[in-house]
Design a protein around this motif. Sequence first.
Motif, PDB file in Angstrom:
ATOM      1  N   UNK A   1     -15.778  11.177  44.473  1.00  4.98           N
ATOM      2  CA  UNK A   1     -16.069  10.381  43.278  1.00  4.98           C
ATOM      3  C   UNK A   1     -15.507  11.094  42.056  1.00  4.98           C
ATOM      4  N   UNK A   2     -14.842  10.330  41.207  1.00  8.22           N
ATOM      5  CA  UNK A   2     -14.420  10.824  39.908  1.00  8.22           C
ATOM      6  C   UNK A   2     -15.383  10.222  38.888  1.00  8.22           C
ATOM      7  N   UNK A   3     -16.054  11.051  38.126  1.00  2.23           N
ATOM      8  CA  UNK A   3     -17.098  10.596  37.210  1.00  2.23           C
ATOM      9  C   UNK A   3     -16.576  10.114  35.868  1.00  2.23           C
ATOM     10  N   UNK A   4     -15.383  10.540  35.478  1.00  2.90           N
ATOM     11  CA  UNK A   4     -14.957  10.289  34.101  1.00  2.90           C
ATOM     12  C   UNK A   4     -13.439  10.172  34.001  1.00  2.90           C
ATOM     13  N   UNK A   5     -12.891   9.072  34.510  1.00  2.00           N
ATOM     14  CA  UNK A   5     -11.458   8.823  34.372  1.00  2.00           C
ATOM     15  C   UNK A   5     -11.273   7.982  33.110  1.00  2.00           C
ATOM     16  N   UNK A   6     -10.592   8.551  32.139  1.00  2.00           N
ATOM     17  CA  UNK A   6     -10.396   7.870  30.854  1.00  2.00           C
ATOM     18  C   UNK A   6      -9.585   6.591  31.088  1.00  2.00           C
ATOM     19  N   UNK A   7     -10.127   5.457  30.661  1.00  2.00           N
ATOM     20  CA  UNK A   7      -9.493   4.172  30.979  1.00  2.00           C
ATOM     21  C   UNK A   7      -8.095   4.032  30.378  1.00  2.00           C
ATOM     22  N   UNK A   8      -7.796   4.737  29.294  1.00  2.00           N
ATOM     23  CA  UNK A   8      -6.455   4.667  28.701  1.00  2.00           C
ATOM     24  C   UNK A   8      -5.442   5.528  29.456  1.00  2.00           C
TER      25      UNK A   8
ATOM     26  N   UNK B   1     -11.643   3.054  44.090  1.00  3.10           N
ATOM     27  CA  UNK B   1     -11.941   1.837  43.358  1.00  3.10           C
ATOM     28  C   UNK B   1     -12.768   2.176  42.129  1.00  3.10           C
ATOM     29  N   UNK B   2     -12.595   1.386  41.093  1.00  2.84           N
ATOM     30  CA  UNK B   2     -13.405   1.543  39.891  1.00  2.84           C
ATOM     31  C   UNK B   2     -14.743   0.880  40.177  1.00  2.84           C
ATOM     32  N   UNK B   3     -15.810   1.687  40.200  1.00  8.86           N
ATOM     33  CA  UNK B   3     -17.149   1.156  40.440  1.00  8.86           C
ATOM     34  C   UNK B   3     -17.773   0.629  39.163  1.00  8.86           C
ATOM     35  N   UNK B   4     -17.506   1.325  38.065  1.00  2.00           N
ATOM     36  CA  UNK B   4     -18.084   0.945  36.778  1.00  2.00           C
ATOM     37  C   UNK B   4     -17.273   1.603  35.675  1.00  2.00           C
TER      38      UNK B   4
ATOM     39  N   UNK C   1     -18.094   2.945  31.770  1.00  2.00           N
ATOM     40  CA  UNK C   1     -19.042   3.144  30.683  1.00  2.00           C
ATOM     41  C   UNK C   1     -18.285   2.908  29.383  1.00  2.00           C
ATOM     42  N   UNK C   2     -18.632   1.852  28.646  1.00  2.00           N
ATOM     43  CA  UNK C   2     -17.884   1.536  27.430  1.00  2.00           C
ATOM     44  C   UNK C   2     -18.037   2.622  26.363  1.00  2.00           C
ATOM     45  N   UNK C   3     -16.949   2.889  25.681  1.00  2.00           N
ATOM     46  CA  UNK C   3     -16.933   3.803  24.532  1.00  2.00           C
ATOM     47  C   UNK C   3     -17.530   5.174  24.835  1.00  2.00           C
ATOM     48  N   UNK C   4     -17.402   5.633  26.069  1.00  2.00           N
ATOM     49  CA  UNK C   4     -17.987   6.915  26.466  1.00  2.00           C
ATOM     50  C   UNK C   4     -17.079   8.104  26.173  1.00  2.00           C
ATOM     51  N   UNK C   5     -15.835   7.845  25.767  1.00  4.20           N
ATOM     52  CA  UNK C   5     -14.872   8.916  25.500  1.00  4.20           C
ATOM     53  C   UNK C   5     -14.256   8.675  24.133  1.00  4.20           C
ATOM     54  N   UNK C   6     -14.257   9.707  23.300  1.00  4.56           N
ATOM     55  CA  UNK C   6     -13.663   9.612  21.970  1.00  4.56           C
ATOM     56  C   UNK C   6     -12.233  10.135  22.036  1.00  4.56           C
ATOM     57  N   UNK C   7     -11.306   9.228  22.242  1.00  7.66           N
ATOM     58  CA  UNK C   7      -9.883   9.563  22.357  1.00  7.66           C
ATOM     59  C   UNK C   7      -9.363   9.927  20.967  1.00  7.66           C
ATOM     60  N   UNK C   8      -8.540  11.005  20.853  1.00  9.76           N
ATOM     61  CA  UNK C   8      -8.109  11.454  19.523  1.00  9.76           C
ATOM     62  C   UNK C   8      -7.260  10.448  18.747  1.00  9.76           C
ATOM     63  N   UNK C   9      -6.569   9.538  19.423  1.00  2.48           N
ATOM     64  CA  UNK C   9      -5.764   8.556  18.679  1.00  2.48           C
ATOM     65  C   UNK C   9      -6.209   7.113  18.910  1.00  2.48           C
ATOM     66  N   UNK C  10      -6.947   6.840  19.970  1.00  7.00           N
ATOM     67  CA  UNK C  10      -7.330   5.460  20.271  1.00  7.00           C
ATOM     68  C   UNK C  10      -8.809   5.180  20.024  1.00  7.00           C
ATOM     69  N   UNK C  11      -9.526   6.189  19.547  1.00  4.13           N
ATOM     70  CA  UNK C  11     -10.932   5.993  19.258  1.00  4.13           C
ATOM     71  C   UNK C  11     -11.775   5.950  20.523  1.00  4.13           C
ATOM     72  N   UNK C  12     -12.894   5.257  20.438  1.00  2.00           N
ATOM     73  CA  UNK C  12     -13.825   5.214  21.558  1.00  2.00           C
ATOM     74  C   UNK C  12     -13.304   4.276  22.645  1.00  2.00           C
TER      75      UNK C  12
ATOM     76  N   UNK D   1     -13.427   3.557  27.201  1.00  2.00           N
ATOM     77  CA  UNK D   1     -14.311   3.664  28.350  1.00  2.00           C
ATOM     78  C   UNK D   1     -13.931   4.782  29.309  1.00  2.00           C
ATOM     79  N   UNK D   2     -14.926   5.180  30.097  1.00  2.00           N
ATOM     80  CA  UNK D   2     -14.736   6.120  31.202  1.00  2.00           C
ATOM     81  C   UNK D   2     -15.059   5.394  32.504  1.00  2.00           C
ATOM     82  N   UNK D   3     -14.107   5.447  33.432  1.00  2.00           N
ATOM     83  CA  UNK D   3     -14.308   4.851  34.756  1.00  2.00           C
ATOM     84  C   UNK D   3     -15.012   5.829  35.685  1.00  2.00           C
ATOM     85  N   UNK D   4     -15.899   5.304  36.520  1.00  2.00           N
ATOM     86  CA  UNK D   4     -16.394   6.013  37.691  1.00  2.00           C
ATOM     87  C   UNK D   4     -15.586   5.443  38.854  1.00  2.00           C
ATOM     88  N   UNK D   5     -14.853   6.324  39.552  1.00  2.00           N
ATOM     89  CA  UNK D   5     -14.003   5.896  40.666  1.00  2.00           C
ATOM     90  C   UNK D   5     -14.475   6.565  41.947  1.00  2.00           C
TER      91      UNK D   5
END
Length: 176
Positions: free
Chosen positions: A129-136, A150-153, A155-166, A168-172
């Motif tokens: 399981x990957x707990x935090x794959x940045x959706x971008x 597979x992407x199980x879920x 989490x919206x806005x869970x990662x503050x990307x330095x140029x794209x803002x908040x 999601x983080x995928x759980x895979x």
Amino acid sequence: MSTNDESRQVPWLIREATGEDWPGIWQIVEPVVRAGETFAWDRDTTEDQARAKWFQSPPGRTFVAVGTGELDGVVLGTGEMHPNQRGGGSHVANAGYMVRAGQGGRGLARALCAYSLEAARTAGFRAMQFNAVVETNTRAVAAWQAMGFEVLATTPEAFNHPSQGYVGLHVMYRRL
């Protein structure tokens, strides 16, 4: 052990990391962490903190992809694998991978992933399981999906990307 297509020359060898590999690993880890785009680590993580976090003690493992040919001995990529949780969750593995700048797009991250999947299977893990794959990080998401995750879920806005803002983080997840 190499996990690339056997029909072409493999430009790297994947093996367990040693303490002597750390300088080459740090050359990869530091710019990835400082960029803050793909790993949820503090961007000011020190070298000592990074080494303690990346080098896993058993049953965890740390490994490197070392160049052959022109890049003989150069650490081109690195990965680490460990139990995702302790106790009742210790049968599911977790892993992370980083590739040296300029080495992306050659299948190296997939090779590191394949190596860790086999190592996890051999160690008796039932899944990864990957707990935090940045959706971008769309290249990584596509690579892991091609490897059977597979992407199980998300989490919206869970990662503050330095140029794209908040973002999601995928759980895979995938079974072994």
